[in-house]
Design a protein around this motif. Sequence first.
Motif, PDB file in Angstrom:
ATOM      1  N   CYS A  86      15.698  62.992  60.799  1.00 40.73           N
ATOM      2  CA  CYS A  86      15.071  61.816  60.169  1.00 40.73           C
ATOM      3  C   CYS A  86      15.599  60.531  60.801  1.00 40.73           C
ATOM      4  N   THR A  89      13.881  59.493  63.944  1.00 45.78           N
ATOM      5  CA  THR A  89      12.543  58.916  63.787  1.00 45.78           C
ATOM      6  C   THR A  89      12.586  57.453  63.380  1.00 45.78           C
ATOM      7  N   GLU A  91      13.332  56.510  60.414  1.00 50.84           N
ATOM      8  CA  GLU A  91      13.103  56.471  58.965  1.00 50.84           C
ATOM      9  C   GLU A  91      14.005  57.515  58.306  1.00 50.84           C
ATOM     10  N   TYR A  94      12.639  59.419  55.211  1.00 55.14           N
ATOM     11  CA  TYR A  94      11.272  59.933  55.255  1.00 55.14           C
ATOM     12  C   TYR A  94      11.149  61.238  54.465  1.00 55.14           C
ATOM     13  N   ILE A 115       8.347  65.803  51.140  1.00 59.22           N
ATOM     14  CA  ILE A 115       7.660  64.957  52.110  1.00 59.22           C
ATOM     15  C   ILE A 115       6.512  64.328  51.329  1.00 59.22           C
ATOM     16  N   LEU A 143       7.951  65.761  60.532  1.00 62.99           N
ATOM     17  CA  LEU A 143       8.417  64.413  60.858  1.00 62.99           C
ATOM     18  C   LEU A 143       7.566  63.714  61.913  1.00 62.99           C
TER      19      LEU A 143
END
Length: 186
Positions: A86, A89, A91, A94, A115, A143
């Motif tokens: 995460c 990414t 984020e 997320y 999610i 993701l």
Amino acid sequence: MKLETQLAKLAELGLVLNLGITIDDLLYSLDRQSFEDEPFECLLFSLGIEVEREPWGRRICNSVWNFDTECIVSTGDYVEIVRNLCGLTGEPDYLTDIVDYINIEGGECWLEYNIGDKRQHWTIEPNDDWADMMAIAYVMEDLQRDGKQFYTKDNGQAMILFYLDRETAVKLGDLCDEDLEPVIPA
């Protein structure tokens, strides 16, 4: 190639040292010649780890992670893997409510997270202390978005992971004279 030049070229691709991290932090673990004799090889590895001196727990670059796949010992290890993915990414929250259960001897391992409004559950195949790369791939699929995906550069039993768009992955591969492979082919 000078270390500063390598860092500048990587910065053009969005791979920068985290706030408060300096070249001195890189040179604490490896000497300058190690970085400069094989341009980008040692540097990309180093960007994916934590600073190896106090204060502990400081990532060198949030856009790179050196993932040692021989890392599963107990409950919480997959939670840490998911948090690192995460983080790549950009984020870190997320996926939420991440929990796992690891009982290698008993043959029961699983991972769960939210999610959005959906609860995801993955059964994990225990394999001594090796991460189940199929389960990791499922997490990565959850993701990947906005034209970006996870790419890897081989590092023996580990892998250097990046979360990039295809154009940036090609440019990074050109810099290090090695094609980066998508973890999950498109």
